[in-house]
Design a protein around this motif. Structure first.
Motif, short mmCIF file in Angstrom:
data_model
loop_
_atom_site.label_atom_id
_atom_site.label_comp_id
_atom_site.label_asym_id
_atom_site.label_seq_id
_atom_site.Cartn_x
_atom_site.Cartn_y
_atom_site.Cartn_z
N CYS A 153 -5.71 2.25 -0.70
CA CYS A 153 -4.52 1.34 -0.47
C CYS A 153 -4.38 0.56 1.03
O CYS A 153 -4.23 -0.40 1.26
CB CYS A 153 -3.06 2.09 -0.54
N LEU A 154 -4.61 1.29 2.16
CA LEU A 154 -4.61 1.12 3.22
C LEU A 154 -5.63 -0.12 3.58
O LEU A 154 -5.63 -1.24 4.08
CB LEU A 154 -4.80 2.16 4.55
N ALA A 155 -6.89 0.36 3.16
CA ALA A 155 -8.15 -0.62 3.30
C ALA A 155 -7.92 -1.85 2.58
O ALA A 155 -8.15 -2.99 2.92
CB ALA A 155 -9.41 0.02 2.80
N LEU A 156 -7.55 -1.71 1.23
CA LEU A 156 -7.12 -3.01 0.58
C LEU A 156 -6.10 -4.01 1.12
O LEU A 156 -6.08 -5.09 1.31
CB LEU A 156 -6.66 -2.84 -0.92
N ASP A 179 -7.43 -11.63 -4.47
CA ASP A 179 -8.65 -10.43 -4.96
C ASP A 179 -8.02 -9.20 -4.37
O ASP A 179 -8.17 -8.29 -5.22
CB ASP A 179 -9.86 -10.96 -4.52
N ALA A 180 -7.55 -9.21 -3.37
CA ALA A 180 -7.21 -8.14 -2.75
C ALA A 180 -5.95 -7.45 -3.44
O ALA A 180 -5.81 -6.11 -3.69
CB ALA A 180 -6.93 -8.12 -1.05
N ARG A 231 -4.82 -2.71 -9.33
CA ARG A 231 -5.54 -2.05 -10.14
C ARG A 231 -5.55 -0.43 -9.95
O ARG A 231 -5.63 0.44 -10.54
CB ARG A 231 -7.11 -2.74 -10.11
N HIS A 232 -6.00 -0.31 -8.50
CA HIS A 232 -5.93 0.85 -7.84
C HIS A 232 -4.58 1.66 -7.87
O HIS A 232 -4.57 3.01 -8.29
CB HIS A 232 -6.33 0.83 -6.11
N GLN A 233 -3.59 1.02 -7.53
CA GLN A 233 -2.29 1.88 -8.04
C GLN A 233 -1.89 2.08 -9.38
O GLN A 233 -1.48 3.38 -9.47
CB GLN A 233 -1.22 0.89 -7.34
N ARG A 234 -2.38 1.18 -10.38
CA ARG A 234 -2.24 1.65 -11.57
C ARG A 234 -3.11 2.93 -12.04
O ARG A 234 -2.52 4.00 -12.76
CB ARG A 234 -2.55 0.54 -12.52
N PRO A 243 0.78 -1.36 0.08
CA PRO A 243 0.12 0.03 -0.01
C PRO A 243 0.92 1.33 -0.03
O PRO A 243 2.02 1.28 0.74
CB PRO A 243 -0.89 0.10 1.16
N VAL A 244 0.43 2.16 -0.64
CA VAL A 244 0.92 3.50 -0.66
C VAL A 244 0.87 4.41 0.46
O VAL A 244 -0.30 4.33 1.06
CB VAL A 244 0.82 4.43 -1.94
N PRO A 245 1.82 4.51 1.46
CA PRO A 245 1.68 5.44 2.61
C PRO A 245 0.85 6.52 2.56
O PRO A 245 0.96 7.47 1.58
CB PRO A 245 3.01 5.62 3.05
N GLY A 246 -0.23 6.67 3.49
CA GLY A 246 -1.08 7.85 3.41
C GLY A 246 -2.42 7.68 2.40
O GLY A 246 -3.20 8.36 2.78
N CYS A 247 -2.36 6.62 1.75
CA CYS A 247 -3.50 6.48 0.95
C CYS A 247 -4.73 5.49 1.51
O CYS A 247 -4.38 4.49 1.78
CB CYS A 247 -3.29 5.78 -0.25
N PRO A 248 -5.83 6.02 1.79
CA PRO A 248 -6.96 5.43 2.52
C PRO A 248 -7.19 4.07 1.89
O PRO A 248 -7.56 3.14 2.36
CB PRO A 248 -8.00 6.24 2.94
#
Length: 91
Positions: A55-58, A76-77, A83-86, A48-53
């Protein structure tokens, strides 16, 4: 003949090879801890990218799935996180 025992010679190479492999594994592990996996790097789970809610949830979703031995949920996660990061973190 050279006067050396082939078994001793072979054992020396085996110990050297083990030490070299061990050093290579340590180096790979250190790199893995320092360099985050990109969304296209399928060789290891995305971080997860630090500070990204999102990313944190996933990341938390993946951790729960892993703790429950739910490999499908864990995968799946990872897919959703990549996908979110892309979409959101590609510079």
């Amino acid at each position: 003949m050279t006067g050396t025992d082939p078994a001793t010679h072979e054992a020396g190479h085996t110990l050297y090879d083990r030490a070299r492999l061990s050093a290579e594994v340590r180096l790979a592990n250190e790199r893995a801890q320092v360099l985050p996996a990109g969304p296209d790097d399928l060789s290891r789970p995305p971080r997860p990218v630090p500070g990204c809610p999102v990313c944190l949830a996933l990341g938390e979703r993946r951790a729960v799935a892993r703790a429950e031995c739910d490999r499908s949920g864990e995968a799946d996660a990872n897919v959703l996180l990549r996908r979110h990061q892309r979409q959101e973190h590609r510079g």
